[in-house]
Scaffold this motif. Structure first.
Motif, mmCIF file in Angstrom:
data_model
loop_
_atom_site.group_PDB
_atom_site.id
_atom_site.type_symbol
_atom_site.label_atom_id
_atom_site.label_comp_id
_atom_site.label_asym_id
_atom_site.label_seq_id
_atom_site.Cartn_x
_atom_site.Cartn_y
_atom_site.Cartn_z
ATOM 1 N N TRP B 53 26.024 17.157 14.869
ATOM 2 C CA TRP B 53 25.514 16.679 16.163
ATOM 3 C C TRP B 53 24.012 16.843 16.267
ATOM 4 O O TRP B 53 23.308 15.962 16.775
ATOM 5 C CB TRP B 53 26.191 17.442 17.304
ATOM 6 C CG TRP B 53 27.617 17.049 17.542
ATOM 7 C CD1 TRP B 53 28.217 15.864 17.212
ATOM 8 C CD2 TRP B 53 28.642 17.843 18.166
ATOM 9 N NE1 TRP B 53 29.542 15.885 17.585
ATOM 10 C CE2 TRP B 53 29.831 17.072 18.180
ATOM 11 C CE3 TRP B 53 28.669 19.126 18.713
ATOM 12 C CZ2 TRP B 53 31.025 17.552 18.719
ATOM 13 C CZ3 TRP B 53 29.859 19.590 19.246
ATOM 14 C CH2 TRP B 53 31.015 18.818 19.263
ATOM 15 N N VAL B 54 23.517 17.994 15.807
ATOM 16 C CA VAL B 54 22.082 18.240 15.875
ATOM 17 C C VAL B 54 21.329 17.169 15.085
ATOM 18 O O VAL B 54 20.351 16.588 15.573
ATOM 19 C CB VAL B 54 21.744 19.647 15.327
ATOM 20 C CG1 VAL B 54 20.254 19.794 15.095
ATOM 21 C CG2 VAL B 54 22.244 20.722 16.283
ATOM 22 N N GLU B 56 22.400 14.242 14.347
ATOM 23 C CA GLU B 56 22.561 12.940 14.998
ATOM 24 C C GLU B 56 21.571 12.814 16.167
ATOM 25 O O GLU B 56 21.010 11.742 16.408
ATOM 26 C CB GLU B 56 24.007 12.798 15.497
ATOM 27 C CG GLU B 56 24.348 11.386 15.953
ATOM 28 C CD GLU B 56 25.743 11.306 16.572
ATOM 29 O OE1 GLU B 56 26.575 12.210 16.328
ATOM 30 O OE2 GLU B 56 25.978 10.337 17.310
ATOM 31 N N ALA B 57 21.357 13.911 16.873
ATOM 32 C CA ALA B 57 20.431 13.888 18.014
ATOM 33 C C ALA B 57 19.010 13.602 17.543
ATOM 34 O O ALA B 57 18.277 12.850 18.176
ATOM 35 C CB ALA B 57 20.484 15.208 18.778
ATOM 36 N N SER B 58 18.626 14.192 16.427
ATOM 37 C CA SER B 58 17.321 13.912 15.853
ATOM 38 C C SER B 58 17.227 14.555 14.479
ATOM 39 O O SER B 58 17.480 15.745 14.326
ATOM 40 C CB SER B 58 16.198 14.448 16.746
ATOM 41 O OG SER B 58 14.958 14.280 16.081
ATOM 42 N N HIS B 61 14.261 18.063 14.287
ATOM 43 C CA HIS B 61 14.550 18.762 15.530
ATOM 44 C C HIS B 61 13.908 20.146 15.527
ATOM 45 O O HIS B 61 13.618 20.716 14.477
ATOM 46 C CB HIS B 61 16.052 18.879 15.737
ATOM 47 C CG HIS B 61 16.773 19.289 14.490
ATOM 48 N ND1 HIS B 61 17.510 18.411 13.740
ATOM 49 C CD2 HIS B 61 16.827 20.472 13.849
ATOM 50 C CE1 HIS B 61 17.992 19.044 12.691
ATOM 51 N NE2 HIS B 61 17.599 20.297 12.732
ATOM 52 N N ASP B 62 13.715 20.646 16.717
ATOM 53 C CA ASP B 62 13.176 21.983 16.912
ATOM 54 C C ASP B 62 14.193 22.997 16.387
ATOM 55 O O ASP B 62 15.345 23.020 16.813
ATOM 56 C CB ASP B 62 12.943 22.174 18.409
ATOM 57 C CG ASP B 62 12.180 23.450 18.722
ATOM 58 O OD1 ASP B 62 12.410 24.463 18.038
ATOM 59 O OD2 ASP B 62 11.354 23.425 19.642
ATOM 60 N N GLU B 65 16.198 24.953 18.922
ATOM 61 C CA GLU B 65 17.336 24.288 19.564
ATOM 62 C C GLU B 65 18.515 24.204 18.593
ATOM 63 O O GLU B 65 19.668 24.331 18.994
ATOM 64 C CB GLU B 65 16.929 22.899 20.065
ATOM 65 C CG GLU B 65 15.791 22.914 21.080
ATOM 66 C CD GLU B 65 16.085 23.740 22.328
ATOM 67 O OE1 GLU B 65 17.255 24.091 22.565
ATOM 68 O OE2 GLU B 65 15.130 24.055 23.059
ATOM 69 N N TYR B 66 18.197 23.947 17.313
ATOM 70 C CA TYR B 66 19.244 23.999 16.283
ATOM 71 C C TYR B 66 19.994 25.320 16.395
ATOM 72 O O TYR B 66 21.218 25.364 16.459
ATOM 73 C CB TYR B 66 18.584 23.863 14.906
ATOM 74 C CG TYR B 66 19.481 24.109 13.711
ATOM 75 C CD1 TYR B 66 20.054 23.037 13.023
ATOM 76 C CD2 TYR B 66 19.733 25.397 13.262
ATOM 77 C CE1 TYR B 66 20.869 23.263 11.918
ATOM 78 C CE2 TYR B 66 20.545 25.633 12.169
ATOM 79 C CZ TYR B 66 21.106 24.564 11.494
ATOM 80 O OH TYR B 66 21.913 24.795 10.414
ATOM 81 N N VAL B 69 22.271 25.717 19.470
ATOM 82 C CA VAL B 69 23.513 24.943 19.348
ATOM 83 C C VAL B 69 24.455 25.603 18.343
ATOM 84 O O VAL B 69 25.621 25.881 18.641
ATOM 85 C CB VAL B 69 23.201 23.491 18.911
ATOM 86 C CG1 VAL B 69 24.486 22.740 18.583
ATOM 87 C CG2 VAL B 69 22.429 22.758 19.992
#
Lengths: 421, 421
Positions: B53-54, B56-58, B61-62, B65-66, B69
């Motif tokens: 999902w992470v 897929e979101a981008s 990514h930061d 935030e990884y 999650v």
């Protein structure tokens, strides 16, 4: 420029694609120059999956562990949302409830928010960051994760909005606003531009399941203006209110004073599958009603309408009330086996009722709403079994087969039908 | 009575039924009078779902935030495990890394544990409670959730064991111990009762993927005795060590001093799909090796064996090293396009090598292990392409098609075959 808290429910963040769609709504608000904070639910289905595991592990489980497990769902969405926003060039970071912190009492599984420290959120928002906060949860005085109970994310959003002094709290959901009645029953139902907190409370408790009652109560207490709008709208479309003026495309729930022209009746609601139970010849003495409804409360049976008539003979009275059809048998049994706590001559009742209500703050200043309602129903040959009233609401119990006819008739009678339909 | 930290990996907590099976192992240890703390991984598959999902979101990514999650996976297991234990009458409560707290640096996604405050865990254990701690995560100096990188739960367990002064750290996994070699290649491979930290490090890095190297290093540094055992064993069976004596049914990884009779060779390991690359005529001057391997490191290519021979002419040298087959083409290209950072006369190489190693602390005091190994291989007609040695290990690179024959031959030659098989 305004300060806005936006909240996305489970269906609005069901997968990464929807999270990205939600992020575009947020981006639009940021680019319009607003300060924005976000509150998110778990991806739809995830909370139920987690609850399923907890129950599989043990039917009797520690509520603190339930909370630790179930609260993980929002943590996932908050992180993914922060990533999706960053990817669009919006500075964002996620906050779990304990990181804000959102302090609650220690009623695990049904905690109440005690206090939200706005310092961190406030300083982030002032510097153009978007905090993304896990809904539905906080931290107890004992440093354990708590959850607020189902639908608690609406409450979280309102509480955050109150804490940071937001001008508005936008609840993005899978419906596009609050309607004058259920559009599936009345195709001419209208989407409202504004509705007062009081009316929304009556609508919410009467079956218009758009907003959690608790969130509306909190919004009313803290004067937080709410909007109900759809996350499925095109984020880049012009922002037009239901009345055609520029504004939030949805229904604003606000203080009565903000609503210039008050409708006598704002909406018509329907709740089906209501069973009525009548106790005749109840000894009319202090405490008898408490004994009867206390017995039902002990069994966890929720009572809806209650009507008590003055007795003819001055010594006994008749009490009628409604419960969901599904609880009818248990309720009858609980009343019959009451261990001598109260006495009555006869119990009668039946399932299959429908409660139809008209709601409107205008009723306060406008006499005769109730009688006109009864007349409108009588004109259609609909028999009224039970009547209850509050300051801004009149409800009747009728036979279920007349439910849709009654709603349609009242909707037309009070001038709520859309003109263009 | 002992103080024990037990750790369950993803496959051991893959669903609620397996969590319950794991809980029965814990219950057995508690009922034997031990003080027990538990460290858990996420349910197998969950971490990959979250990472999916992470991404897929981008894709970019930061890392903070990884971590927010991905860390949610262990939170779920910890709560479920605490519930399963309570249901069996074992007092338990879950702790997220931040609740312990497990303090880390702020290298999100690959954080290192800085300090674990043992106060809360210690007082719980002393009063008969079982703390259940999320593995793989902690909290950064900035109050953000961090993760330790894949397999970090082993490291968490060892760190907790060191912090609370545990007598032992039991790693429950899907294998029942450490074998003298891969039992799929050599059916007569034996499960070891004990192995030293040093040997385990060599075994782990050479392809026996039972324990994370990092966890073994930390265990060695803090002298935490580890056992590797299967969570799929019957929790109520008698506890018998591989050598038939009463004890932990698995392999104990411990200080060399605890192992009375040291094997000259404890195990034979195999790593296939190794490509070798030789640079001939490399200018022999200070810094040239650093330039060559720095170039490969910049490309993220991990080099395994490295051999440098003294040059004939005193001015140039030959350097040979191995990389995974899958990295061969990239490695060759990186060396050819080196921007003049180093010079060489000729590059040659080939894929399809196999590295066979013998490991044993006994080698230190026993001369001639290397030569006997070469002779054993020569007897089978196996040609040696490359040799590297460490204090307790000798490795050779051979052609892949001889790999299994070499392992079987060496296993027999050093007397490691099970007698009863």
């Amino acid at each position: 420029m305004a300060r806005i808290v936006v909240k996305f429910g489970g269906t609005s963040v069901a997968n990464v694609e929807r999270i990205r769609q939600a992020a575009r709504h947020i981006k639009r608000e940021v680019e319009a120059g607003n300060e924005v904070a976000v509150v998110v639910s778990a991806m739809s289905g995830k909370t139920n999956e987690l609850i399923g595991w907890v129950n599989e592990a043990s039917a009797l489980h520690d509520a603190r562990e339930y909370d630790a497990v179930v609260a993980s769902g929002e943590q996932v969405t908050a992180g993914l949302m922060a990533i999706a926003l960053s990817q669009m060039g919006v500075q964002a970071r996620s906050y779990a409830g304990w990181q804000v912190p959102i302090r609650t009492d220690d009623s695990h599984g049904a905690a109440r928010i005690a206090e939200i420290d706005p310092t961190e959120l406030d300083s982030r928002m002032k510097t153009g960051w978007v905090p993304v906060i896990t809904g539905f949860q906080g931290i107890s005085p004992h440093n354990r994760i708590t959850t607020l109970g189902r639908g608690g994310s609406d409450t979280s959003a309102v509480a955050v909005a109150a804490a940071v002094g937001a001008d508005r709290c936008d609840i993005y959901t899978d419906v596009d606003g609050v309607y004058t009645t259920d559009p599936r029953i009345v195709p001419r139902a209208q989407r409202m531009t504004k509705i007062s907190f009081e009316e929304m409370l009556e609508m919410a408790s009467l079956g218009a399941k758009v907003l959690m009652i608790r969130a509306v109560e909190m919004a009313m207490a803290h004067k937080v203006r709410l909007t109900v709008r759809s996350s499925f709208d095109d984020p880049d479309a012009p922002q037009i209110a239901p009345d055609g003026t520029p504004g939030v495309p949805g229904t604003l729930v606000c203080d009565e004073d903000e609503i210039m022209e008050k409708q006598i009746v704002s909406g018509v609601t329907l709740a089906k599958a209501e069973a009525k139970i009548t106790l005749r010849g109840v000894k009319d003495k202090p405490g008898v009603a408490a004994a009867i409804f206390g017995r039902l409360a002990d069994e966890g049976i929720v009572v809806d309408m209650i009507v008590q008539n003055v007795a003819d003979d001055g010594a006994t009275t008749d009490i009628t009330f409604t419960v969901p059809d599904s609880e009818y048998d248990r309720a009858v049994k609980a009343l019959e086996d009451n261990g001598g706590r109260f006495e009555y001559a006869r119990l009668s009742g039946s399932k299959g009722g429908a409660k139809v209500s008209v709601v409107g703050v205008g009723m306060r200043s406008h006499a005769g709403v109730a009688s006109s309602m009864f007349k409108a129903l009588a004109d259609k040959g609909i028999n009224i079994q039970l009547i209850t009233t509050s300051e801004i609401k009149t409800s009747v119990l009728i036979e279920e087969e007349y439910a849709e006819l009654a709603v349609r008739s009242l909707h037309t009678y009070y001038g709520l039908d859309r003109r263009d339909a």
